[in-house]
Structures are given as C-alpha cells and as structure tokens.
Design a protein around this motif. Structure first.
Motif, PDB file in Angstrom:
ATOM      1  N   ALA A  27      62.871 -49.335 -11.976  1.00 35.73           N
ATOM      2  CA  ALA A  27      62.681 -49.994 -10.677  1.00 35.73           C
ATOM      3  C   ALA A  27      61.940 -49.086  -9.696  1.00 35.73           C
ATOM      4  O   ALA A  27      61.153 -49.555  -8.869  1.00 35.73           O
ATOM      5  CB  ALA A  27      64.028 -50.403 -10.100  1.00 35.73           C
ATOM      6  N   LEU A  28      62.183 -47.783  -9.802  1.00 35.16           N
ATOM      7  CA  LEU A  28      61.555 -46.835  -8.870  1.00 35.16           C
ATOM      8  C   LEU A  28      60.194 -46.344  -9.371  1.00 35.16           C
ATOM      9  O   LEU A  28      59.434 -45.752  -8.597  1.00 35.16           O
ATOM     10  CB  LEU A  28      62.479 -45.626  -8.655  1.00 35.16           C
ATOM     11  CG  LEU A  28      63.793 -45.906  -7.931  1.00 35.16           C
ATOM     12  CD1 LEU A  28      64.713 -44.696  -8.007  1.00 35.16           C
ATOM     13  CD2 LEU A  28      63.531 -46.268  -6.475  1.00 35.16           C
TER      14      LEU A  28
ATOM     15  N   ALA B 280      63.432 -56.137  -4.770  1.00 34.00           N
ATOM     16  CA  ALA B 280      62.668 -57.260  -5.334  1.00 34.00           C
ATOM     17  C   ALA B 280      62.188 -56.897  -6.733  1.00 34.00           C
ATOM     18  O   ALA B 280      62.257 -57.715  -7.658  1.00 34.00           O
ATOM     19  CB  ALA B 280      61.487 -57.589  -4.423  1.00 34.00           C
ATOM     20  N   ARG B 281      61.725 -55.644  -6.921  1.00 30.19           N
ATOM     21  CA  ARG B 281      61.263 -55.209  -8.241  1.00 30.19           C
ATOM     22  C   ARG B 281      62.416 -55.163  -9.234  1.00 30.19           C
ATOM     23  O   ARG B 281      62.285 -55.562 -10.387  1.00 30.19           O
ATOM     24  CB  ARG B 281      60.597 -53.833  -8.130  1.00 30.19           C
ATOM     25  CG  ARG B 281      59.796 -53.458  -9.368  1.00 30.19           C
ATOM     26  CD  ARG B 281      59.110 -52.107  -9.269  1.00 30.19           C
ATOM     27  NE  ARG B 281      58.307 -51.995  -8.079  1.00 30.19           N
ATOM     28  CZ  ARG B 281      58.549 -51.146  -7.077  1.00 30.19           C
ATOM     29  NH1 ARG B 281      59.563 -50.319  -7.139  1.00 30.19           N
ATOM     30  NH2 ARG B 281      57.773 -51.095  -6.026  1.00 30.19           N
TER      31      ARG B 281
ATOM     32  N   ILE C  88      65.187 -57.906 -14.046  1.00 35.51           N
ATOM     33  CA  ILE C  88      66.420 -58.307 -14.730  1.00 35.51           C
ATOM     34  C   ILE C  88      66.161 -59.553 -15.572  1.00 35.51           C
ATOM     35  O   ILE C  88      65.743 -60.582 -15.043  1.00 35.51           O
ATOM     36  CB  ILE C  88      67.552 -58.573 -13.714  1.00 35.51           C
ATOM     37  CG1 ILE C  88      67.918 -57.275 -12.985  1.00 35.51           C
ATOM     38  CG2 ILE C  88      68.780 -59.148 -14.416  1.00 35.51           C
ATOM     39  CD1 ILE C  88      68.930 -57.466 -11.867  1.00 35.51           C
ATOM     40  N   ARG C  89      66.373 -59.442 -16.854  1.00 39.97           N
ATOM     41  CA  ARG C  89      66.206 -60.576 -17.771  1.00 39.97           C
ATOM     42  C   ARG C  89      67.575 -61.209 -18.048  1.00 39.97           C
ATOM     43  O   ARG C  89      68.546 -60.487 -18.254  1.00 39.97           O
ATOM     44  CB  ARG C  89      65.582 -60.117 -19.093  1.00 39.97           C
ATOM     45  CG  ARG C  89      64.188 -59.532 -18.925  1.00 39.97           C
ATOM     46  CD  ARG C  89      63.131 -60.638 -18.798  1.00 39.97           C
ATOM     47  NE  ARG C  89      61.864 -60.096 -18.322  1.00 39.97           N
ATOM     48  CZ  ARG C  89      61.450 -60.163 -17.044  1.00 39.97           C
ATOM     49  NH1 ARG C  89      62.194 -60.720 -16.125  1.00 39.97           N
ATOM     50  NH2 ARG C  89      60.277 -59.663 -16.681  1.00 39.97           N
ATOM     51  N   VAL C  90      67.582 -62.526 -18.074  1.00 47.29           N
ATOM     52  CA  VAL C  90      68.846 -63.225 -18.365  1.00 47.29           C
ATOM     53  C   VAL C  90      69.190 -63.003 -19.842  1.00 47.29           C
ATOM     54  O   VAL C  90      68.377 -63.325 -20.710  1.00 47.29           O
ATOM     55  CB  VAL C  90      68.727 -64.732 -18.064  1.00 47.29           C
ATOM     56  CG1 VAL C  90      70.023 -65.445 -18.415  1.00 47.29           C
ATOM     57  CG2 VAL C  90      68.373 -64.954 -16.598  1.00 47.29           C
TER      58      VAL C  90
ATOM     59  N   LEU D   1      70.074 -60.196  -5.199  1.00 48.95           N
ATOM     60  CA  LEU D   1      69.824 -58.767  -4.992  1.00 48.95           C
ATOM     61  C   LEU D   1      68.670 -58.541  -4.014  1.00 48.95           C
ATOM     62  O   LEU D   1      68.649 -57.567  -3.274  1.00 48.95           O
ATOM     63  CB  LEU D   1      69.470 -58.091  -6.320  1.00 48.95           C
ATOM     64  CG  LEU D   1      70.601 -57.609  -7.202  1.00 48.95           C
ATOM     65  CD1 LEU D   1      70.030 -56.935  -8.435  1.00 48.95           C
ATOM     66  CD2 LEU D   1      71.510 -56.663  -6.453  1.00 48.95           C
ATOM     67  N   ARG D   2      67.707 -59.469  -4.025  1.00 50.52           N
ATOM     68  CA  ARG D   2      66.542 -59.324  -3.130  1.00 50.52           C
ATOM     69  C   ARG D   2      66.959 -59.333  -1.668  1.00 50.52           C
ATOM     70  O   ARG D   2      66.347 -58.700  -0.838  1.00 50.52           O
ATOM     71  CB  ARG D   2      65.584 -60.502  -3.325  1.00 50.52           C
ATOM     72  CG  ARG D   2      64.910 -60.557  -4.643  1.00 50.52           C
ATOM     73  CD  ARG D   2      64.226 -61.899  -4.782  1.00 50.52           C
ATOM     74  NE  ARG D   2      63.595 -62.059  -6.077  1.00 50.52           N
ATOM     75  CZ  ARG D   2      62.328 -61.788  -6.300  1.00 50.52           C
ATOM     76  NH1 ARG D   2      61.562 -61.358  -5.343  1.00 50.52           N
ATOM     77  NH2 ARG D   2      61.820 -61.951  -7.499  1.00 50.52           N
ATOM     78  N   HIS D   3      67.990 -60.122  -1.372  1.00 56.49           N
ATOM     79  CA  HIS D   3      68.380 -60.305   0.032  1.00 56.49           C
ATOM     80  C   HIS D   3      69.626 -59.505   0.403  1.00 56.49           C
ATOM     81  O   HIS D   3      70.162 -59.685   1.483  1.00 56.49           O
ATOM     82  CB  HIS D   3      68.610 -61.789   0.315  1.00 56.49           C
ATOM     83  CG  HIS D   3      67.528 -62.660  -0.240  1.00 56.49           C
ATOM     84  ND1 HIS D   3      66.246 -62.636   0.256  1.00 56.49           N
ATOM     85  CD2 HIS D   3      67.515 -63.546  -1.268  1.00 56.49           C
ATOM     86  CE1 HIS D   3      65.493 -63.482  -0.442  1.00 56.49           C
ATOM     87  NE2 HIS D   3      66.240 -64.044  -1.376  1.00 56.49           N
ATOM     88  N   ALA D   4      70.090 -58.671  -0.526  1.00 57.01           N
ATOM     89  CA  ALA D   4      71.330 -57.923  -0.258  1.00 57.01           C
ATOM     90  C   ALA D   4      71.121 -56.883   0.833  1.00 57.01           C
ATOM     91  O   ALA D   4      70.038 -56.377   1.020  1.00 57.01           O
ATOM     92  CB  ALA D   4      71.810 -57.259  -1.546  1.00 57.01           C
TER      93      ALA D   4
END
Lengths: 100, 155
Positions: free
Chosen positions: A36-37, B25-26, B31-33, B152-155
């Motif tokens: 992610a980073l 966001a990244r 994250i894959r289901v 997670l994007r809006h956390a």
C-alpha cells in the motif's frame, strides 16, 4: 476532548502514512502495508522500528504454513498511545489547515 | 516526547492530511474478496440447513447437533481469511452488519422451510434449500467483505 499536539516521531511523512493506514484497521500484515505504501522492506522496517521504540506500534509474528523457509507473517497494529498520538497530530494539522 | 514547536504551514498541513486518505484508497483497492474462503461460509450454512433433512419434526424432534461445530468452523474460516488477505478490520461497517444479519435471517428461514418440507415427507426438496443457503451466504458474505473494504477509504 482530543488534545492537538505535534509529535516528532509521527511527523516524518512515511511514519504518518504508516500510522494513517494502521489507524482504521485492527491490524495489517507487513506485506500488505509495504504494498500500500509502495516502499522497500528495508525502508518500512526502519520506520516501523522507530514507531515500535516510541511505543506506538505493536508487532506480532506468527508462523506461515505457506512458507517453506523460516519467515513468518508479521502483523502490525497501533498501540493505544500510538492511536492517541496520531489523533492528536491529525487534530493539530486540521487546526492549522482550518478544516474540521 | 519531543514536540515540534514550529509545526508545518497551512499548505503542508493540507498536504499531510491528504496523504493517509490516498493510502487508504490504495489499500482498499488492493484488497481482493477471498471468494474461495467465503464459499466456506456458504458450505457451513448449507451444512446447517441440510442437517434439517435428517431430523424428524414433531414430537420426536431433536435439534441437529451441528450448530456448535458449524460456528467453530466459521471461526476457523475467519482466521484463514485474515491470514489470506493480511487485513483484520477493526469494524465492518453498518452495510456489512446488514449483510451478516441477512445471512443469519436467511439461514433461519431456509432451515424452517427445510423442517416444513421434511414434515411433509419431501426430504429430497431439502437439496434446494441447501443450495439456496450456500448461494445466499456466499453472496452476502462477499457483499459484507466488499463493504468493509470500501469503508476503509472513509475511515
């Protein structure tokens, strides 16, 4: 009441990003955080060590059945003091930026 | 703890505040289901609903004993999902909560329907409710997982 304060440990850009990613989750795997980073293992390890020494980071290693070698999965999470320091730091930034 | 008495400028503060949002966001995008493991939840639900086919509704009714074991298997699947994805959510969010509630409610309804079918002597029809339980649970747990990742994007 959230107390805004600057913290030199979190002030480093990459450490702020690490804390920002760990804040909304219970814990993340080292590899997921690194991806992610978009940083190298060595760079991430160095900053994680600094955070751990400050008492802001908790790491938990566990064996991985998928790996034939001795490597382990490393779970990372913010400690209570790490969350408080990050929240205070972000509040200080919001105060300066004039945002909510 | 050392503190920075000067602090950043307004532009630096705005830039610093934007960083964690972009990273989250990244992370959420990455994250894959884990569908194969979520199908495990579907299998557990199908197992529980299908167990109704082996009962005798009425005065001699004995509740199937698979409930506790199914719960234990579900906990193992949760552990495997965390290990597979490398993410353990602190909170799944209200949409995921609704989806999980839907799983529980759906399985209870399908279990009751299965008992009704068995009471009418239609044991073979329990196959249909079992398949439905598998599909419904797999789909709804996928909805819950996607929702938690999106949050997670809006956390």
């Amino acid at each position: 009441m959230l107390k805004a304060h600057f913290d030199d440990v979190i002030h480093a850009p990459l450490r702020l990003r690490i804390c920002g990613l760990l804040r909304p989750v219970d814990r993340l795997d080292f590899a997921v955080l690194r991806t992610a980073l978009e940083v190298s293992d060595a760079t991430l390890s160095k900053h994680l060590r600094t955070l751990a020494e400050a008492g802001y980071l908790v790491s938990d290693k566990m064996a991985s059945a998928e790996r034939g070698d001795a490597r382990r999965v490393m779970w990372l999470s913010l400690s209570g003091s790490g969350r408080a320091a990050l929240d205070g730091y972000l509040q200080a930034l919001r105060d300066i930026a004039g945002t909510l | 703890m050392e503190t920075n008495s000067h602090g950043p400028s307004r532009d630096e503060a705005l830039h610093a505040l934007a960083g964690p949002s972009a990273d989250r966001a990244r992370l959420a995008e990455g994250i894959r289901v884990p569908w194969s493991l979520l199908a495990g939840f579907g299998a557990v639900a199908a197992w529980w609903v299908g167990a109704a086919g082996g009962t005798a509704p009425g005065e001699d009714y004995d509740r199937p004993a698979v409930g506790g074991l199914a719960l234990a298997v579900a906990l193992v699947i949760i552990y495997l999902i965390q290990r597979e994805t490398g993410v353990r959510f602190a909170s799944m969010g209200w949409q995921a909560g609704m989806a999980v509630t839907g799983v529980v409610a759906g399985c209870l309804v399908l279990f009751s329907v299965s008992l009704g079918l068995v009471a009418f002597g239609l044991h073979w029809a329990v196959i249909a409710t079992t398949v439905l339980a598998f599909g419904l649970t797999t789909w709804l747990t996928g909805v819950a997982y996607r929702s938690a990742a999106r949050d997670l994007r809006h956390a």
